[in-house]
Design a protein around this motif. Structure first.
Motif, PDB file in Angstrom:
ATOM      1  N   VAL A 143       0.736  -1.168  -0.047  1.00 53.15           N
ATOM      2  CA  VAL A 143       0.111   0.058  -0.118  1.00 53.15           C
ATOM      3  C   VAL A 143       0.931   1.369   0.082  1.00 53.15           C
ATOM      4  N   GLY A 144       2.107   1.169  -0.477  1.00 53.72           N
ATOM      5  CA  GLY A 144       2.993   2.177  -0.253  1.00 53.72           C
ATOM      6  C   GLY A 144       2.973   3.425  -1.567  1.00 53.72           C
ATOM      7  N   VAL A 145       3.839   4.193  -1.767  1.00 50.26           N
ATOM      8  CA  VAL A 145       3.815   5.122  -2.466  1.00 50.26           C
ATOM      9  C   VAL A 145       3.710   4.757  -3.793  1.00 50.26           C
ATOM     10  N   ARG A 146       4.301   3.524  -4.403  1.00 45.81           N
ATOM     11  CA  ARG A 146       4.286   3.076  -5.771  1.00 45.81           C
ATOM     12  C   ARG A 146       3.031   2.255  -6.069  1.00 45.81           C
ATOM     13  N   ARG A 147       2.151   2.411  -5.257  1.00 49.21           N
ATOM     14  CA  ARG A 147       0.625   1.812  -5.498  1.00 49.21           C
ATOM     15  C   ARG A 147      -0.052   2.633  -6.740  1.00 49.21           C
ATOM     16  N   THR A 148       0.253   3.759  -6.702  1.00 49.40           N
ATOM     17  CA  THR A 148      -0.065   4.859  -7.754  1.00 49.40           C
ATOM     18  C   THR A 148       0.754   4.663  -8.952  1.00 49.40           C
ATOM     19  N   THR A 149       0.672   4.319  -9.981  1.00 48.86           N
ATOM     20  CA  THR A 149       1.449   3.770 -11.044  1.00 48.86           C
ATOM     21  C   THR A 149       1.807   4.832 -12.046  1.00 48.86           C
ATOM     22  N   ASN A 150       0.945   5.920 -12.054  1.00 50.05           N
ATOM     23  CA  ASN A 150       0.881   7.097 -12.825  1.00 50.05           C
ATOM     24  C   ASN A 150       2.139   8.061 -12.210  1.00 50.05           C
ATOM     25  N   GLU A 151       3.124   8.322 -12.871  1.00 54.97           N
ATOM     26  CA  GLU A 151       4.218   9.123 -12.104  1.00 54.97           C
ATOM     27  C   GLU A 151       3.646  10.669 -11.819  1.00 54.97           C
ATOM     28  N   ASP A 152       2.936  11.274 -12.629  1.00 57.27           N
ATOM     29  CA  ASP A 152       2.844  12.463 -12.156  1.00 57.27           C
ATOM     30  C   ASP A 152       1.586  12.538 -11.119  1.00 57.27           C
ATOM     31  N   ILE A 153       0.675  11.626 -11.328  1.00 49.73           N
ATOM     32  CA  ILE A 153      -0.462  11.483 -10.358  1.00 49.73           C
ATOM     33  C   ILE A 153       0.058  11.219  -8.974  1.00 49.73           C
ATOM     34  N   ARG A 154       0.932  10.235  -9.004  1.00 50.89           N
ATOM     35  CA  ARG A 154       1.710   9.890  -7.528  1.00 50.89           C
ATOM     36  C   ARG A 154       2.595  10.979  -7.193  1.00 50.89           C
ATOM     37  N   SER A 155       3.142  11.693  -7.897  1.00 49.86           N
ATOM     38  CA  SER A 155       4.053  13.099  -7.474  1.00 49.86           C
ATOM     39  C   SER A 155       2.914  13.919  -6.781  1.00 49.86           C
ATOM     40  N   LEU A 156       1.952  14.433  -7.408  1.00 53.19           N
ATOM     41  CA  LEU A 156       1.142  15.132  -6.717  1.00 53.19           C
ATOM     42  C   LEU A 156       0.491  14.638  -5.281  1.00 53.19           C
ATOM     43  N   ARG A 157      -0.065  13.370  -5.424  1.00 56.33           N
ATOM     44  CA  ARG A 157      -0.451  12.597  -4.400  1.00 56.33           C
ATOM     45  C   ARG A 157       0.476  12.864  -3.236  1.00 56.33           C
ATOM     46  N   GLU A 158       1.664  12.592  -3.502  1.00 55.47           N
ATOM     47  CA  GLU A 158       2.792  12.602  -2.469  1.00 55.47           C
ATOM     48  C   GLU A 158       2.851  14.073  -2.082  1.00 55.47           C
ATOM     49  N   LEU A 159       3.029  14.998  -3.056  1.00 56.36           N
ATOM     50  CA  LEU A 159       3.374  16.458  -2.439  1.00 56.36           C
ATOM     51  C   LEU A 159       2.062  16.935  -1.617  1.00 56.36           C
ATOM     52  N   ILE A 160       0.843  16.488  -1.929  1.00 57.80           N
ATOM     53  CA  ILE A 160      -0.296  16.683  -1.018  1.00 57.80           C
ATOM     54  C   ILE A 160      -0.124  15.996   0.224  1.00 57.80           C
ATOM     55  N   MET A 161       0.124  14.775   0.362  1.00 55.63           N
ATOM     56  CA  MET A 161       0.408  14.132   1.625  1.00 55.63           C
ATOM     57  C   MET A 161       1.536  14.763   2.314  1.00 55.63           C
ATOM     58  N   TYR A 162       2.689  14.954   1.836  1.00 53.39           N
ATOM     59  CA  TYR A 162       3.572  15.466   2.871  1.00 53.39           C
ATOM     60  C   TYR A 162       3.484  17.160   3.273  1.00 53.39           C
ATOM     61  N   GLY A 163       2.436  17.720   2.414  1.00 56.18           N
ATOM     62  CA  GLY A 163       2.149  19.112   2.992  1.00 56.18           C
ATOM     63  C   GLY A 163       1.073  18.849   4.083  1.00 56.18           C
ATOM     64  N   LEU A 164       0.188  17.613   4.009  1.00 53.63           N
ATOM     65  CA  LEU A 164      -0.706  17.440   5.275  1.00 53.63           C
ATOM     66  C   LEU A 164       0.265  16.959   6.492  1.00 53.63           C
ATOM     67  N   LYS A 165       1.226  16.178   6.228  1.00 54.61           N
ATOM     68  CA  LYS A 165       1.980  15.925   7.242  1.00 54.61           C
ATOM     69  C   LYS A 165       2.631  17.175   8.137  1.00 54.61           C
ATOM     70  N   GLY A 166       3.036  18.096   7.041  1.00 54.31           N
ATOM     71  CA  GLY A 166       3.345  19.275   7.970  1.00 54.31           C
ATOM     72  C   GLY A 166       2.293  20.124   8.515  1.00 54.31           C
ATOM     73  N   MET A 167       1.285  20.165   7.889  1.00 57.24           N
ATOM     74  CA  MET A 167       0.154  20.831   8.221  1.00 57.24           C
ATOM     75  C   MET A 167      -0.377  20.204   9.823  1.00 57.24           C
ATOM     76  N   ALA A 168      -0.363  18.818   9.881  1.00 57.55           N
ATOM     77  CA  ALA A 168      -0.550  17.886  11.121  1.00 57.55           C
ATOM     78  C   ALA A 168       0.276  18.439  12.229  1.00 57.55           C
ATOM     79  N   ALA A 169       1.641  18.564  11.756  1.00 58.70           N
ATOM     80  CA  ALA A 169       2.618  18.975  12.967  1.00 58.70           C
ATOM     81  C   ALA A 169       2.404  20.515  13.552  1.00 58.70           C
ATOM     82  N   TYR A 170       1.818  21.345  12.636  1.00 68.72           N
ATOM     83  CA  TYR A 170       1.697  22.689  13.318  1.00 68.72           C
ATOM     84  C   TYR A 170       0.283  22.558  14.170  1.00 68.72           C
TER      85      TYR A 170
END
Length: 560
Positions: A143-170
């Protein structure tokens, strides 16, 4: 739409969320941070479980009962924070939290099933189950990152996820000071659910990433209000970097609430308290300076802890992310608390029924330890959050208008182990004498001890505080825009040369982009999770760029 469930077993793990991703592409055997492959996969499964929780909550035709909605918000915030780089390495912790997530998901599913009448295909994230730890580990590998096979969709999903992690910290820190935002909580839930939606296009996900920036600004503003309302506005302060003759406790991480509790409990015990790394800015708050045993800052940025913790001699408290695998020489003096953990390291739990945490074990151990071994002597100056800088507004405006200050450089962000990060020290040293550095985060340790001087009494390094205090730099920029009567924030004499490492830096970047800031230089390398096409979009729309040489970048940024 249900995401196809496939196995991704090419390597034991895959993680590319931080700047030190192996070979600039991703860690596949063990994290550069020290995270083992089993912990990495369990973190992926916890995140996947959060997405299932969010999907059910978002797609129910009736809202969750208020107590359950709050429980969901708190769990999502806490769980996201645990997966930030260098926060928690304890596999048992993640087994426990995944099971908590499944229990919570089942309770949400009851509400969803009762409220939703139409026939809907649920995503796998909302339906998977496991009975044993072995089964959990098997699912975790799929169920990790590479579960999304389209490179650009994966990139943006992870950009959002990492933004959410930072937001969660604050958000986490604000909540511990009794500040919260339903709007921020609901956005995090909605964005998590959106990462399961295969109908969203690249443009849809780009829009969601920019929306994350909007809520990132809101989350940072909320934390700023929480900190300043509780502890007062940071003030210009000289911080001792030497040591005293008494035993001490060293506190690292970012949690000011833990700082407060530790200072109260150590008062009158004969034990001094020192800050390390991102806890340095605690010295800037009036509420903490009243403690006479709060004596100074010890050491430098997080990545030097393996040598500095050894020489400190006393107990060390890690309050949040930035722990690294400890050495045997000090592991018996190391304690974690909050969402931080490491297998075999003593953990200080939250107090029951709202009571303070119990730090007596650290205090008693400290009494048996020798004083810290001195690393350096002198003072460093900080405390230039927005309240202090705005108090200097007239002085700064005059310096700009008469040419004494030609340009500001925002050099905020993170420090790290890579030798290439010496670029930031050299950049600070080479800046013309008529420039001022605005900083926040542990990136400052690359230059905050350099003799850079001042301009008419204004220090050339204005340290706003932790990475958690990056909002101050936003407020300062907007105030300068107002003072100079400029229509566009990019007309200011400010250049952005930002160092990044982990996910709080990602939400800061998204927040700056949301505010319209352009021509940000990001280093020492661009994020591995950004695909070439996504990088091109950021370059074309926002002028995002990497770093090159000090000389080339200096010339370019002085002319922006």
């Amino acid at each position: 739409m249900q995401t196809q469930h496939t196995s991704m077993d090419e390597t034991p793990m895959f993680c590319f969320q931080c700047q030190e991703a192996a070979k600039g592409t991703g860690c596949t055997i063990k994290g550069v941070c020290g995270k083992t492959h089993d912990v990495a996969n369990l973190q992926d499964l916890l995140l996947y479980s959060l997405k299932g929780i969010a999907w059910l909550a978002e797609h129910s035709v009736s809202p969750l009962p208020e107590p359950l909605e709050k429980e969901v918000a708190l769990f999502i915030t806490d769980a996201l924070f645990t997966t930030i780089t260098n926060a928690n390495f304890d596999r048992d912790f993640f087994f426990h939290h995944i099971r908590l997530a499944l229990e919570l998901r089942d309770r949400i599913d009851e509400t969803y099933s009762l409220a939703t009448q139409q026939d809907v295909t649920l995503p796998h994230a909302a339906t998977w189950s496991a009975q044993t730890d072995a089964e959990l580990e098997q699912i975790a590998m799929t169920v990790g990152v590479r579960r999304t096979t389209n490179e650009d969709i994966r990139s943006l999903r992870e950009l959002i996820m990492y933004g959410l992690k930072g937001m969660a910290a604050y958000t986490y820190h604000a909540e511990h000071l009794h500040y919260s935002s339903t709007e921020v909580d609901r956005f995090m839930r909605r964005a998590l659910a959106a990462t399961l939606d295969d109908t969203l296009s690249v443009s849809d996900l780009l829009a969601l990433a920019m929306e994350a920036g909007k809520y990132g600004v809101d989350a940072m503003a909320m934390l700023d209000q929480a900190n300043t309302s509780t502890y007062g506005h940071p003030e210009m302060t000289k911080v001792n970097i030497g040591v005293g003759q008494r035993p001490g406790i060293l506190i690292s991480g970012h949690d000011l609430h833990d700082m407060e509790q530790l200072l109260k409990q150590t008062e009158g015990t004969g034990v001094d308290v020192y800050t390390h790394s991102e806890m340095l800015p605690a010295h800037y708050y009036p509420a903490f300076r009243k403690y006479t045993h709060f004596v100074g800052n010890y050491g430098n940025a997080w990545w030097k802890q393996t040598s500095e913790f050894q020489s400190f001699n006393g107990p060390i408290l890690m309050t949040t992310n930035c722990i690294v695998p400890p050495k045997d020489s000090y592991v018996d003096r190391l304690y974690t608390t909050g969402n931080t953990g490491y297998a075999g390291v003593k953990h200080i739990p939250a107090g029951s029924n709202g009571q303070p945490k119990d730090f007596s074990a650290l205090i008693e151990q400290a009494k048996q330890c020798p004083p810290p071994t001195e690393l350096e002597q002198g003072e460093i100056i900080g405390g230039f959050a927005h309240h202090t800088v705005l108090g200097l507004a007239d002085q700064i405006a005059e310096a700009v208008q008469n040419g004494a200050i030609k340009r500001f450089f925002v050099m905020a962000g993170c420090d790290g182990r890579m030798k290439s990060r010496s670029y930031y020290t050299r950049f600070a040293e080479e800046l013309p004498q008529d420039t001022v550095i605005l900083t926040a985060g542990c990136a400052k340790y690359k230059y905050n001890k350099l003799p850079l001087g001042d301009i008419g009494g204004i220090p050339r390094v204005l340290d706003a505080g932790q990475c958690n205090d990056s909002y101050s730099l936003v407020v300062i920029a907007m105030k300068l825009q107002e003072m100079f009567g400029l229509e566009n924030i990019n007309e200011l004499p400010i250049s952005y040369n930002i160092a990044w490492y982990e996910q709080k830096a990602v939400i800061v970047l998204l927040s700056l982009l949301y505010l319209g800031v352009k021509n940000i230089h990001l280093g020492p390398t661009l994020p591995a999770f950004l695909s070439p096409n996504v990088v091109n979009v950021l370059v074309e729309n926002f002028g995002i760029a990497g770093i090159t040489s000090v000389e080339e970048d200096m010339h370019l940024l002085m002319e922006v």
